[in-house]
Every structure is written in structure tokens, then in C-alpha cells.
Motif scaffolding. Structure first.
Motif, PDB file in Angstrom:
ATOM      1  N   PRO A 119      -3.457  -4.067   4.359  1.00 45.47           N
ATOM      2  CA  PRO A 119      -3.361  -4.781   3.087  1.00 45.47           C
ATOM      3  C   PRO A 119      -2.027  -5.497   2.911  1.00 45.47           C
ATOM      4  O   PRO A 119      -1.086  -5.313   3.686  1.00 45.47           O
TER       5      PRO A 119
ATOM      6  N   GLU B 283       0.873  -1.167   0.000  1.00 48.62           N
ATOM      7  CA  GLU B 283       0.000   0.000   0.000  1.00 48.62           C
ATOM      8  C   GLU B 283       0.912   1.219   0.000  1.00 48.62           C
ATOM      9  O   GLU B 283       2.120   1.089   0.176  1.00 48.62           O
TER      10      GLU B 283
ATOM     11  N   THR C 240      -2.166   5.763  -2.842  1.00 46.60           N
ATOM     12  CA  THR C 240      -3.314   4.870  -3.053  1.00 46.60           C
ATOM     13  C   THR C 240      -4.216   4.801  -1.821  1.00 46.60           C
ATOM     14  O   THR C 240      -5.441   4.814  -1.944  1.00 46.60           O
ATOM     15  N   ALA C 241      -3.628   4.727  -0.642  1.00 49.58           N
ATOM     16  CA  ALA C 241      -4.450   4.618   0.570  1.00 49.58           C
ATOM     17  C   ALA C 241      -5.325   5.852   0.757  1.00 49.58           C
ATOM     18  O   ALA C 241      -6.510   5.739   1.091  1.00 49.58           O
TER      19      ALA C 241
ATOM     20  N   HIS D 184      -7.324  -1.079   8.339  1.00 46.48           N
ATOM     21  CA  HIS D 184      -6.916  -1.355   6.956  1.00 46.48           C
ATOM     22  C   HIS D 184      -5.497  -1.898   6.977  1.00 46.48           C
ATOM     23  O   HIS D 184      -4.556  -1.196   7.332  1.00 46.48           O
TER      24      HIS D 184
ATOM     25  N   HIS E  93      -7.501   0.934  -3.642  1.00 46.71           N
ATOM     26  CA  HIS E  93      -6.402   0.301  -2.910  1.00 46.71           C
ATOM     27  C   HIS E  93      -5.362  -0.231  -3.900  1.00 46.71           C
ATOM     28  O   HIS E  93      -5.720  -0.678  -5.003  1.00 46.71           O
ATOM     29  N   ARG E  94      -4.104  -0.221  -3.488  1.00 51.27           N
ATOM     30  CA  ARG E  94      -3.056  -0.699  -4.400  1.00 51.27           C
ATOM     31  C   ARG E  94      -3.276  -2.160  -4.780  1.00 51.27           C
ATOM     32  O   ARG E  94      -3.080  -2.557  -5.927  1.00 51.27           O
TER      33      ARG E  94
ATOM     34  N   SER F  16      -8.472  -5.199   3.865  1.00 51.73           N
ATOM     35  CA  SER F  16      -8.474  -3.862   3.271  1.00 51.73           C
ATOM     36  C   SER F  16      -9.889  -3.302   3.322  1.00 51.73           C
ATOM     37  O   SER F  16     -10.801  -3.898   2.755  1.00 51.73           O
TER      38      SER F  16
END
Length: 445
Positions: free
Chosen positions: A314, A75, A79-80, A312, A401-402, A332
């Protein structure tokens, strides 16, 4: 109102006094007034008429693992924070681990801030970390503006962030209490975890048995005892065990300074529905049974649980293997947290005012973010515009999200975020985003 630059009008504005038709005026990024719906708009102001869409304060998510720098492929701040903006979140506080370096010294905090500075679409603050060997780093981190300190009572899953044993917990908490700080804790007892059956493999039932409720309950009891002894302020992260709720309620009745959070996945997903091998549902503590979930909702309603945050956490898709023992544990949830919680809340008879209290007002209060968390004069003009009765079906391809691995894939949710505003500027609408406009936040002395 004559100096207003922006006016937002809606038939449903969620304010601290309740939901009402209102006109909200903004100047220099700050809410200046909440006026009657039919208040006259000055000729110099831009009017945004939102119709019947709900205007609510931007959400404040105080439990996010951005992982940047060091594990940016998991992440990143770009992106986040885009995912957060798409979900109506306008402020997040980043956890100190899963990035390299972890946020456990002032120098490491500076590295994190430098990386985040030009990538944040929303406002970002930082937690520090409490490790076995960094007691002398805690006060300098506090003075540098972290919002508090994260500690684990069981292994964190990454070698660079070891957990505290009971002696180390006492030392760190005494230091933090000495300067009036906040300790936030992953509360699972490592001895109870070690004694639980560890089968591995794809069966969710086996994974659930490996993270029993009594591991949480024992760790929460330990934390309460230390907080009571030191008159320290503590916060239980991501509570999933309903069996701990009586301990928490009793501690509060005795005056222990204790707050508690839970997460959307514990409130909306159940162990009974997790397919074997579906490690997109793996998190620690785990998603538990439906009966347990009912008690978490009851605790939210009566105030035993204070707030709801995403946790979150990821990873890259390859780490989500079919073996629950080896798969990365984390869900996520940034972009989907508001609709996920709202969907279940409305089914259970709760209103959007409740959701705002759990996901904005109380989270802002937890971190001491006095300019966030409410639509009232003097607060930052951070808003989410929501169509609460519209639905959508979660398509991973539509996530910001990535890594687009999600436990919510294919679920139909209520609540479409139409736009998100940061200090009076629209930063996200209809899948489009402005350039990053977020600021880095520090704790107010």
C-alpha cells in the motif's frame, strides 16, 4: 477428547484428507484431534457449532509489505494485521523493504520486532533483505530467525533497498546456499526494462508496454541458472508472465530447487479492464492480458505455480497519481485476497480445497511454518470460518487497511469471512476485533 477446551463442529471442514463433516478439538491453542461429526462433546469444553459454514485453516500470507516503522502512514502492524484477520489470514511474513530501516541487519530486525510486538492481531514473521553490501549480514540474520532473504534484480522503487546485479546475486546466493537458506526474488531484468518504451502518462497500455514479459522471463532464466550452479533454494516472487512457465517447468524437471508464487490481482484482474489513469491497478510486474491470466490458472492447476500471496503493497492515496509512470506501484489486498481468489476459482471449476492448498498449506511450507497451514492434530488452532456462497460488494470504506485505495472497489465477490481464530481464540467476527493476540514468529532451526 476429555481434555478439550474448545470444540468446533461443521458439516464442511477442510482437512489434508479432504472436506468432510467433522468435530475439531482444541486444547492450549493446539488442534488435538479431528473427529467424526457426531463425536460426543465433553461437558468441560465449549462447543462452537458452525453449521454449514466452512472451517478452513487460517491463511498464511508470505508476501506482505507492512512498512512499519518509517512509512507507517502507508500501513502499520495494527492496521495490516486487522485487515488480514478480517480476511481469514492468521499468519503473515513481512517484507524487508518500505520500512525504515529495512530489515537488512540484525539490529534493524530488532527495531522491526519491537514495533510489531504489541500491535499484531495475527502471527507475524520477517524476511531479511539481500543487498549489494550486506553479504556478511546474511548469516547473522538467518541465525536471528528470518525466514529467508528478499532480493531485487531491478530497481526496487526505494533508494535504501538497491537491487543486485548478476555478480552480487551470485555472491549473495552462494552465501545463503552455504547455510541452507532461501532466496526470494523480484525477477525483472533491468536491461530489458530500460530498453522498453517509457512514455509515462495515464494510458495503461503504455505502462504495460514499459514492463514487458521478456523482462520477467530473462530474470527468471538468470535466477534458474544461478540456483542450478549453486544447488541453491530459490523462490520467484509475484510471477505475472505466463511466458516464463516453460522455463520454470523445465528447471524443476532438472531438479532445480525452485518454487513460484503469483498474486490475486494477476488471477482476477486483466489489462483489458484497467481504466486509463486508474493507478490503483498499478503494480510491478503489471497486471497482464486475459489470455496470460488463463495460463497462470492452468499453471496453478498443474502445480507449476505453487502458491498465491497478496504482495500487499500500500501507499498513501496521494502517491496513486493518474500518471502510471510516477504513481506508486502496489496493490492492497490483505482483506480481500480470499474472496477475490475464491470468486475466480469457483468460476473456473476449482474448489475451496485448491484455494487452501495455494493460500495456506503451500505458503506455510514455503516458510517452514510446520504448525500452520492445515487442520490436523498438532497444528496451531488457526481457522477461518467462511460462507462460500454468500456475496458482498467491495466498499472501500469497509476495509481495515490504513489507506483504503483498492483495485477491487465495486466488485461483487463470493466468500464472506464470518470469523477468524488464532490458537483457539476468536480474534475477528462481524467487523469486531479483540485486542492484539499475535505472536512474533522466527524460523525453526
Amino acid at each position: 477428547m476429555s481434555d478439550a477446551e474448545l470444540v468446533l463442529r461443521s458439516t464442511r471442514v477442510i482437512t489434508p484428507e479432504g472436506t468432510r463433516a467433522a468435530t475439531v478439538t482444541v486444547s492450549a491453542g493446539t488442534i488435538t484431534a479431528v473427529l467424526p461429526y457426531d463425536a460426543e462433546v465433553p461437558a468441560t469444553a465449549r462447543l462452537e457449532d458452525l453449521g454449514d459454514h466452512v472451517l478452513l485453516p487460517g491463511l498464511v500470507d508470505t508476501h506482505v509489505h507492512v512498512n512499519d516503522p518509517g512509512r507507517t502512514e502507508w500501513e502499520g502492524f495494527w492496521t495490516a494485521t486487522r485487515a488480514a484477520a478480517a480476511g481469514g489470514i492468521t499468519t503473515l511474513v513481512d517484507m524487508p523493504l518500505n520500512s525504515l530501516p529495512p530489515t537488512t541487519t540484525v539490529a534493524n530486525l530488532g527495531v522491526k520486532q519491537e514495533v510489531a510486538a504489541d500491535k499484531a492481531h495475527i502471527d507475524v514473521g520477517f524476511w531479511g533483505g539481500a543487498l549489494p553490501g550486506n553479504v556478511t549480514d546474511l548469516r547473522p540474520l538467518h541465525d536471528a530467525g528470518v525466514f529467508g532473504f528478499k532480493a531485487f534484480l531491478s530497481p526496487s522503487g526505494v533508494d535504501e533497498f538497491p537491487h543486485l546485479d548478476q555478480v552480487q546475486l551470485a555472491r549473495s546466493l552462494a552465501e545463503i546456499a552455504g547455510f541452507g537458506g532461501l532466496l526470494i526474488v523480484h525477477a525483472e531484468d533491468p536491461h530489458r526494462l530500460a530498453a522498453a518504451p517509457q512514455h509515462g502518462g495515464p494510458r495503461y497500455a503504455d505502462f504495460l508496454a514499459s514492463r514487458p514479459r521478456d523482462a520477467e522471463d530473462s530474470a527468471v532464466a538468470t535466477l534458474i541458472a544461478q540456483a542450478k550452479r549453486l544447488d541453491a533454494r530459490v523462490h520467484v516472487l509475484h510471477l505475472s508472465s505466463s511466458d516464463a512457465l516453460p522455463l520454470i517447468a523445465a528447471a524443476r524437471a532438472e531438479g532445480v530447487r525452485l518454487t513460484v508464487e503469483t498474486c490475486p490481482h494477476y488471477l482476477t484482474l486483466t489489462a483489458e479492464e484497467v481504466p486509463d489513469g486508474a493507478s490503483e491497478f498499478k503494480c510491478c510486474p503489471p497486471i497482464r492480458e486475459a489470455a496470460n491470466q488463463d495460463l497462470l490458472w492452468q499453471a496453478l492447476a498443474d502445480g507449476t505455480i505453487d502458491c498465491v500471496v497478496t504482495d500487499h503493497s500500500p501507499s498513501t492515496a496521494d502517491l496513486k497519481t493518474a500518471d502510471f509512470a510516477t504513481a506508486w506501484g502496489g496493490i492492497s489486498g490483505l482483506q480481500l485476497s480470499l474472496p477475490a481468489v475464491w470468486t475466480e476459482a469457483r468460476r473456473r471449476g476449482h474448489g475451496l480445497e485448491d484455494v487452501v492448498r495455494w493460500m495456506s498449506t503451500r505458503t506455510a511450507a514455503l516458510a517452514g511454518l510446520t504448525r500452520k497451514g492445515a487442520i490436523e492434530a498438532g497444528r496451531d488452532a488457526d481457522f477461518a470460518v467462511l460462507a462460500p456462497d454468500e456475496t458482498f460488494t467491495v466498499d472501500p470504506a469497509g476495509l481495515q487497511h490504513r489507506n483504503r485505495v483498492t483495485a477491487y472497489a465495486g466488485r461483487t465477490l463470493y466468500g464472506v469471512v464470518k470469523s477468524t481464530w488464532l490458537r483457539g481464540e476468536r480474534i475477528s467476527a462481524d467487523g469486531e476485533f479483540t485486542e492484539p493476540k499475535g505472536r512474533l514468529l522466527t524460523r525453526t532451526p
